[in-house]
Design a protein around this motif. Structure first.
Motif, mmCIF file in Angstrom:
data_model
loop_
_atom_site.group_PDB
_atom_site.id
_atom_site.type_symbol
_atom_site.label_atom_id
_atom_site.label_comp_id
_atom_site.label_asym_id
_atom_site.label_seq_id
_atom_site.Cartn_x
_atom_site.Cartn_y
_atom_site.Cartn_z
ATOM 1 N N VAL A 1 3.541 5.866 -3.284
ATOM 2 C CA VAL A 1 4.743 6.470 -3.870
ATOM 3 C C VAL A 1 4.701 6.333 -5.389
ATOM 4 C CG1 VAL A 1 7.263 6.315 -3.979
ATOM 5 C CG2 VAL A 1 6.107 6.048 -1.788
ATOM 6 N N LEU A 2 4.254 5.182 -5.854
ATOM 7 C CA LEU A 2 4.115 4.925 -7.281
ATOM 8 C C LEU A 2 3.137 5.916 -7.901
ATOM 9 C CD1 LEU A 2 4.638 2.404 -9.431
ATOM 10 C CD2 LEU A 2 2.245 2.022 -8.906
ATOM 11 N N GLU B 1 10.181 -12.013 2.635
ATOM 12 C CA GLU B 1 8.714 -11.975 2.568
ATOM 13 C C GLU B 1 8.175 -10.553 2.592
ATOM 14 O OE1 GLU B 1 7.226 -14.775 1.722
ATOM 15 O OE2 GLU B 1 9.237 -15.640 1.863
ATOM 16 N N LYS B 2 9.040 -9.589 2.873
ATOM 17 C CA LYS B 2 8.637 -8.181 2.894
ATOM 18 C C LYS B 2 8.657 -7.626 1.464
ATOM 19 C CE LYS B 2 9.788 -3.682 4.783
ATOM 20 N NZ LYS B 2 10.768 -2.869 5.448
ATOM 21 N N PHE B 3 7.610 -6.906 1.106
ATOM 22 C CA PHE B 3 7.559 -6.241 -0.199
ATOM 23 C C PHE B 3 8.362 -4.960 -0.089
ATOM 24 C CE2 PHE B 3 5.839 -3.647 -3.597
ATOM 25 C CZ PHE B 3 5.713 -4.567 -4.629
ATOM 26 N N ASP B 4 9.538 -4.923 -0.720
ATOM 27 C CA ASP B 4 10.464 -3.795 -0.570
ATOM 28 C C ASP B 4 11.129 -3.439 -1.898
ATOM 29 O OD1 ASP B 4 12.238 -1.867 0.250
ATOM 30 O OD2 ASP B 4 13.509 -3.247 1.390
ATOM 31 N N PRO B 5 10.486 -2.587 -2.710
ATOM 32 C CA PRO B 5 11.059 -2.209 -4.009
ATOM 33 C C PRO B 5 12.432 -1.545 -3.912
ATOM 34 C CG PRO B 5 8.758 -1.559 -3.892
ATOM 35 C CD PRO B 5 9.165 -1.992 -2.510
ATOM 36 N N SER B 6 12.767 -0.970 -2.759
ATOM 37 C CA SER B 6 14.065 -0.297 -2.629
ATOM 38 C C SER B 6 15.229 -1.268 -2.791
ATOM 39 C CB SER B 6 14.177 0.439 -1.293
ATOM 40 O OG SER B 6 14.281 -0.479 -0.225
ATOM 41 N N ILE C 1 10.727 4.402 -9.808
ATOM 42 C CA ILE C 1 9.981 3.774 -8.711
ATOM 43 C C ILE C 1 9.059 2.697 -9.272
ATOM 44 C CG2 ILE C 1 8.269 4.165 -6.888
ATOM 45 C CD1 ILE C 1 9.541 7.030 -6.644
ATOM 46 N N THR C 2 8.374 3.022 -10.357
ATOM 47 C CA THR C 2 7.499 2.046 -11.006
ATOM 48 C C THR C 2 8.294 0.817 -11.419
ATOM 49 O OG1 THR C 2 6.094 3.837 -11.810
ATOM 50 C CG2 THR C 2 5.853 1.699 -12.890
ATOM 51 N N VAL D 1 0.845 -1.209 0.000
ATOM 52 C CA VAL D 1 0.000 0.000 0.000
ATOM 53 C C VAL D 1 0.875 1.252 0.000
ATOM 54 C CG1 VAL D 1 -1.703 1.304 1.320
ATOM 55 C CG2 VAL D 1 -1.967 -1.162 1.064
ATOM 56 N N VAL D 2 1.928 1.269 0.814
ATOM 57 C CA VAL D 2 2.859 2.407 0.846
ATOM 58 C C VAL D 2 3.519 2.562 -0.519
ATOM 59 C CG1 VAL D 2 5.023 3.245 1.829
ATOM 60 C CG2 VAL D 2 3.262 2.304 3.324
#
Length: 183
Positions: free
Chosen positions: A10-11, A105-110, A41-42, A5-6
């Motif tokens: 940002v996206l 398991e964490k969604f982390d695009p960074s 970011i996308t 969601v975060v």
């Protein structure tokens, strides 16, 4: 899911900045190739989505030469994969390895701010056997996300009940969303 969601917020900010820049310059509202290059970011959200929910579960390969592989549990132990043997790399295991992707398991695009090491991120396979349409697929996802975030307000309509794996990662009860066209 809260990490997702975060990331979506940002996206959306990135997508709307591109749209507003076009409005300010009087440009046509259609998405251009140049616009896609302004979406780091996308791109990272797409990469992280592909890491978490690999399209390819595995692939078959053949050892073209004898391969000695050091065991991870016992450093004095070596494994031999003889030439001609079939090998089955499991991409989900690679993409969810805590040694490669901490807190997998964490969604982390960074985590994609730095290019992953070779052979650690292979959502479309690798080398000469990789999917020839992988760049087109990522571009299509990027275009979909652009239109979804700039033309619609959306929210999850169902409950978050986890992910099922069999053979692909999917939301357990689908992912129903509520779409409302922006005015």
């Amino acid at each position: 899911m809260s990490d997702l969601v975060v990331s979506c917020g940002v996206l959306q900010d990135e997508q709307e900045a591109i749209m507003k820049g076009k409005e300010k310059c009087g440009e046509e509202q259609t998405l251009s190739w140049a616009d896609t290059k302004k979406m780091p970011i996308t791109s990272r959200v797409i990469q992280e989505t592909l890491r978490v929910a690999s399209i390819l579960s595995f692939t078959f390969r053949e050892a073209v030469a004898d391969v000695e592989y050091e065991g991870q549990l016992h450093h004095n132990l070596w494994y031999l994969i003889p030439k001609g043997w079939k090998v089955l790399p499991l991409f989900r295991n690679i993409h969810h390895s805590p040694e490669i992707f901490p807190d997998p398991e964490k969604f982390d695009p960074s985590r994609f701010e730095v290019v992953p090491k070779p052979n650690t991120f292979m959502p479309f396979g690798n080398g000469t056997h990789s999917c020839p349409g992988n760049e087109l697929a990522k571009l299509e996802i990027m275009v979909l996300l652009y239109h979804l975030t700039t033309k619609y307000r959306w929210s999850m309509a169902g409950t978050n009940s986890g992910i099922q794996y069999g053979p692909f990662a999917l939301p357990q009860n689908g992912l129903p969303i509520r779409l409302i066209r922006k005015s």
